[in-house]
Design a protein around this motif. Sequence first.
Motif, PDB file in Angstrom:
ATOM      1  N   ASN A 198      11.401  18.373  -3.197  1.00 41.77           N
ATOM      2  CA  ASN A 198      10.766  16.890  -2.819  1.00 41.77           C
ATOM      3  C   ASN A 198       9.275  17.031  -1.990  1.00 41.77           C
ATOM      4  O   ASN A 198       8.440  16.274  -2.441  1.00 41.77           O
ATOM      5  N   ILE A 199       9.307  18.202  -1.166  1.00 38.12           N
ATOM      6  CA  ILE A 199       8.034  18.616  -0.815  1.00 38.12           C
ATOM      7  C   ILE A 199       6.931  18.691  -1.752  1.00 38.12           C
ATOM      8  O   ILE A 199       5.717  17.835  -1.384  1.00 38.12           O
ATOM      9  N   TYR A 200       7.240  19.593  -2.372  1.00 37.83           N
ATOM     10  CA  TYR A 200       6.094  19.743  -3.362  1.00 37.83           C
ATOM     11  C   TYR A 200       5.702  18.901  -4.586  1.00 37.83           C
ATOM     12  O   TYR A 200       4.638  18.450  -4.532  1.00 37.83           O
ATOM     13  N   GLU A 201       6.797  17.764  -4.943  1.00 38.55           N
ATOM     14  CA  GLU A 201       6.672  16.935  -5.905  1.00 38.55           C
ATOM     15  C   GLU A 201       5.728  15.570  -5.098  1.00 38.55           C
ATOM     16  O   GLU A 201       4.879  15.280  -5.638  1.00 38.55           O
ATOM     17  N   TRP A 202       6.145  15.469  -4.004  1.00 34.31           N
ATOM     18  CA  TRP A 202       5.809  14.171  -3.227  1.00 34.31           C
ATOM     19  C   TRP A 202       4.190  14.687  -2.549  1.00 34.31           C
ATOM     20  O   TRP A 202       3.625  13.477  -2.315  1.00 34.31           O
ATOM     21  N   TYR A 203       3.940  16.128  -2.291  1.00 35.53           N
ATOM     22  CA  TYR A 203       2.683  16.134  -1.855  1.00 35.53           C
ATOM     23  C   TYR A 203       1.664  16.228  -3.190  1.00 35.53           C
ATOM     24  O   TYR A 203       0.763  15.472  -2.931  1.00 35.53           O
ATOM     25  N   ASP A 204       1.999  16.579  -4.285  1.00 34.89           N
ATOM     26  CA  ASP A 204       1.129  16.197  -5.437  1.00 34.89           C
ATOM     27  C   ASP A 204       0.966  15.005  -5.906  1.00 34.89           C
ATOM     28  O   ASP A 204      -0.108  14.392  -6.124  1.00 34.89           O
ATOM     29  N   PHE A 205       2.021  14.108  -5.537  1.00 34.21           N
ATOM     30  CA  PHE A 205       1.946  12.735  -5.848  1.00 34.21           C
ATOM     31  C   PHE A 205       1.168  12.174  -4.901  1.00 34.21           C
ATOM     32  O   PHE A 205       0.458  10.923  -5.293  1.00 34.21           O
ATOM     33  N   ALA A 206       1.315  12.179  -3.592  1.00 34.27           N
ATOM     34  CA  ALA A 206       0.603  11.603  -2.390  1.00 34.27           C
ATOM     35  C   ALA A 206      -0.780  11.693  -2.309  1.00 34.27           C
ATOM     36  O   ALA A 206      -1.546  10.952  -1.861  1.00 34.27           O
ATOM     37  N   VAL A 207      -1.087  13.089  -2.825  1.00 36.72           N
ATOM     38  CA  VAL A 207      -2.541  13.400  -2.637  1.00 36.72           C
ATOM     39  C   VAL A 207      -3.342  12.233  -3.382  1.00 36.72           C
ATOM     40  O   VAL A 207      -4.624  12.043  -2.621  1.00 36.72           O
ATOM     41  N   TYR A 208      -2.927  11.925  -4.362  1.00 37.18           N
ATOM     42  CA  TYR A 208      -3.966  10.939  -5.305  1.00 37.18           C
ATOM     43  C   TYR A 208      -4.355   9.789  -4.547  1.00 37.18           C
ATOM     44  O   TYR A 208      -5.402   9.381  -4.290  1.00 37.18           O
ATOM     45  N   GLY A 209      -3.092   9.006  -3.831  1.00 41.82           N
ATOM     46  CA  GLY A 209      -3.149   7.780  -3.103  1.00 41.82           C
ATOM     47  C   GLY A 209      -4.160   8.125  -1.983  1.00 41.82           C
ATOM     48  O   GLY A 209      -4.839   7.175  -1.557  1.00 41.82           O
ATOM     49  N   LEU A 210      -4.145   9.100  -1.192  1.00 37.46           N
ATOM     50  CA  LEU A 210      -4.706   9.322   0.077  1.00 37.46           C
ATOM     51  C   LEU A 210      -6.295   9.674  -0.266  1.00 37.46           C
ATOM     52  O   LEU A 210      -7.063   9.346   0.524  1.00 37.46           O
ATOM     53  N   LEU A 211      -6.573   9.981  -1.540  1.00 34.97           N
ATOM     54  CA  LEU A 211      -7.885  10.311  -2.002  1.00 34.97           C
ATOM     55  C   LEU A 211      -8.253   9.251  -2.899  1.00 34.97           C
ATOM     56  O   LEU A 211      -9.345   9.402  -3.664  1.00 34.97           O
ATOM     57  N   ALA A 212      -7.819   8.073  -3.101  1.00 36.39           N
ATOM     58  CA  ALA A 212      -8.018   6.970  -4.056  1.00 36.39           C
ATOM     59  C   ALA A 212      -9.424   6.645  -3.576  1.00 36.39           C
ATOM     60  O   ALA A 212     -10.282   6.432  -4.833  1.00 36.39           O
ATOM     61  N   PRO A 213     -10.333   6.247  -2.656  1.00 33.77           N
ATOM     62  CA  PRO A 213     -11.435   5.944  -2.428  1.00 33.77           C
ATOM     63  C   PRO A 213     -12.515   7.062  -3.026  1.00 33.77           C
ATOM     64  O   PRO A 213     -13.350   6.657  -4.171  1.00 33.77           O
ATOM     65  N   GLU A 214     -12.332   8.371  -2.901  1.00 33.55           N
ATOM     66  CA  GLU A 214     -13.203   9.388  -3.360  1.00 33.55           C
ATOM     67  C   GLU A 214     -12.968   9.470  -4.859  1.00 33.55           C
ATOM     68  O   GLU A 214     -13.912   9.373  -5.835  1.00 33.55           O
ATOM     69  N   ILE A 215     -11.536   9.359  -5.474  1.00 39.06           N
ATOM     70  CA  ILE A 215     -11.507   9.589  -6.952  1.00 39.06           C
ATOM     71  C   ILE A 215     -11.961   8.319  -7.673  1.00 39.06           C
ATOM     72  O   ILE A 215     -12.471   8.425  -8.529  1.00 39.06           O
ATOM     73  N   GLY A 216     -11.833   7.040  -7.137  1.00 33.23           N
ATOM     74  CA  GLY A 216     -12.566   5.807  -7.504  1.00 33.23           C
ATOM     75  C   GLY A 216     -13.932   5.937  -7.732  1.00 33.23           C
ATOM     76  O   GLY A 216     -14.500   5.447  -9.090  1.00 33.23           O
ATOM     77  N   ALA A 217     -14.638   6.544  -6.675  1.00 28.32           N
ATOM     78  CA  ALA A 217     -16.063   6.595  -6.818  1.00 28.32           C
ATOM     79  C   ALA A 217     -16.534   7.922  -7.812  1.00 28.32           C
ATOM     80  O   ALA A 217     -17.616   7.738  -8.542  1.00 28.32           O
ATOM     81  N   CYS A 218     -15.719   8.784  -8.207  1.00 27.59           N
ATOM     82  CA  CYS A 218     -15.954   9.596  -8.975  1.00 27.59           C
ATOM     83  C   CYS A 218     -15.722   9.488 -10.386  1.00 27.59           C
ATOM     84  O   CYS A 218     -16.463   9.725 -11.424  1.00 27.59           O
ATOM     85  N   PHE A 219     -14.867   8.488 -10.803  1.00 26.72           N
ATOM     86  CA  PHE A 219     -14.284   8.338 -12.332  1.00 26.72           C
ATOM     87  C   PHE A 219     -14.533   6.822 -12.462  1.00 26.72           C
ATOM     88  O   PHE A 219     -14.648   6.496 -13.747  1.00 26.72           O
ATOM     89  N   PHE A 220     -14.918   6.197 -11.628  1.00 27.33           N
ATOM     90  CA  PHE A 220     -15.252   4.581 -12.109  1.00 27.33           C
ATOM     91  C   PHE A 220     -16.579   4.384 -11.120  1.00 27.33           C
ATOM     92  O   PHE A 220     -16.613   3.419 -10.301  1.00 27.33           O
ATOM     93  N   PRO A 221     -17.827   4.900 -11.410  1.00 24.78           N
ATOM     94  CA  PRO A 221     -19.003   4.850 -10.457  1.00 24.78           C
ATOM     95  C   PRO A 221     -19.593   3.546 -10.948  1.00 24.78           C
ATOM     96  O   PRO A 221     -20.398   2.943 -10.169  1.00 24.78           O
ATOM     97  N   LYS A 222     -19.644   2.893 -12.002  1.00 30.06           N
ATOM     98  CA  LYS A 222     -20.076   1.621 -12.460  1.00 30.06           C
ATOM     99  C   LYS A 222     -19.441   0.448 -11.807  1.00 30.06           C
ATOM    100  O   LYS A 222     -20.354  -0.557 -12.116  1.00 30.06           O
ATOM    101  N   SER A 223     -18.301   0.483 -11.145  1.00 31.52           N
ATOM    102  CA  SER A 223     -17.672  -0.592 -10.701  1.00 31.52           C
ATOM    103  C   SER A 223     -18.238  -0.842  -9.218  1.00 31.52           C
ATOM    104  O   SER A 223     -18.752  -0.101  -8.740  1.00 31.52           O
TER     105      SER A 223
END
Length: 650
Positions: free
Chosen positions: A92-117
């Motif tokens: 659980n720790i391993y799976e939910w670590y990998d799964f939660a990292v994306y949500g916590l870094l959502a602003p940075e990931i959005g800027a890198c992969f959707f820059p024109k929005s």
Amino acid sequence: MSSTSTNAAAPLSSSSMSSKKPQAQAQSQQPQQVVEGMATVVQHEKEQQNQTDQMTQAERSMREEELSFYSNSTNDYGDDNIWGLLSGVGGNIYEWYDFAVYGLLAPEIGACFFPKSSEELQLINSFGVYLAAFLMRPLGAILFGEIGDRLVGRKHALVFSILLITVPSILMGLLPTYHTWGVVAPVLLVLLRMMQGLSVGGQLAGSYVLSIEQSSSRSRGFRGSVCDASSVGGFLLASAVTTITRSILSEEQVDVWGWRVPFLFSLALAPILYYIVGNTEESKLWSEAAAEDQPLPEDAEDAAAAGVVAADKAVPEKHERPAVVDLMSSPFRRRQLAGMIGVLSAVSSSFYVLFLWTPVYLSELRGIMKEKEADLINFFVVGMQMFFIVLSGKLSDAFPHRMDLVRIGLPGVIVACPAMFGMFEGESWFGYVIAQLQFGFCLSLIQGSMAAWEVELWMADPTLSFTGVAVGHNIASTLFGGTMPLVATFLFYRANQIIQEEENPNAWTLLWPRLLPGLYISVLGCLSFYCISCVVRHPHDVRTGDSKLQQAVIDENRKYEERKKNRANKAKKQKKLKNLEKSLNEGLLNGENHEHEDHETGSGGGGGTNITTAAVTTAAAEQELIPYNPPTTTSDTKNEESMTTPPAIL
């Protein structure tokens, strides 16, 4: 003299009669009470028969399945194995670590992969990719449910799910951005997130089922709460790594490449986890059920040759269908599944609001504090939440019914979530922390017993329990957890519009729109309370139910024991027939060898046949299928004839 004696005897006789009168009345009342009792029993049976006759076929089938559920929902194989618990916790720790990292870094990931929005669309697009992973979770539940219930068991299903999430997590940390690969980059990002969602669809259910099935009845709530707390621990670890990354690196470095570090950190956790899972034993409850569901003859041709029919031919035929088909083919199981999804609606949505969306709300959306500060508060709240969950799980084992503590926590969630958003308007750091803590505490009262509650709903059939837990949990997580960031973000922008359109703003008109995300949780809380009170059936209903239900379960248990005994007898008889057939074949083969040797040496061939007959007869007698008569030789026969035949008269 005689008259005196007669007069003297008269009072004695009257007193004796007066003393024996109550006894005679009591004796006369006993048969009457017996008759009345028998009449009551007959009347009760007639009422039950009338109710049964008035039931439709669907209602009668539902009633039979419900009684079977109550009578079979026991597990005598729990031994509180520590490795099973550790594998669930580590997974659980391993799976939910990998799964939660994306949500916590959502602003940075959005800027890198959707820059024109725009900034708003970047966040929405990022959460849209987050939702794509949730859409795969029901498919992962079906896939890993089949693996865990019908193919290789819970342990190996857990291993496969861990492997499936490791690869996409590493690839996401290495994935080029939109500036390098263009539109291909966000497409690959979506595909990798979908692979993660497929994995999580089976991992959490596998950890629940493996840990609870290895638990004794007195510790299911505690062990389940530890598994549930470990999933929160995955968020805690993700929050810690994210906070450290943002503290060490500058904002520009995090936006450019620092967001990759938490994804690559999962490489350090994988070897530890594989070691733990490798030392885990398979669930004994599932192993026993899987062994019983196998057809008794090893081969259909062997069964036909031996003249044997499998004891429960319906079992292998039923398992020719996928587990999810068997799950949905039963009206009772469909009702259980629908009720389970309804109960989990408030839990799933509250979980993601508190640990995923709230830090984004306080930092990105409202601008009340910086991301580092929001992550720090979130880190503290998550740590306290883990303690609350374990405490609630331990407490749930002391209640008569598993759902008692849930019924206490749900009204708290209904009130606490809108109160949390209202306290955010107070512009006080102390208020920010207390608001999240009070909501987390109410949520923990539900989460503490939820893992044990989910598994106990499906424990009546171990060949479907993995699928039942996985499908119900992940459908609820997809419908209410995966959509929660999008719904909450939409409600936030809608609240901004309402406030801007207000012509005469006052304290109330400025406050209530901010409560909209919390009020959405309140509505789901009411739905959950209805489902857990009126829809779902739980094994503990027998403890707190009426006498009719308890007696019906006792009768069903008796029938179940009779069926189990008959099956065991059939299995024993078939085993004996199988051994007899084997002995016959070996005996005939030995007889042919002896005849061949006698033919070559020219000696009498009868000896070999006698030996073969003796071997076969002895083997059959050992199986206790035919009476054993020791073989007789020619000399023995002549002696018997000489003893039984009278001497000739000369």
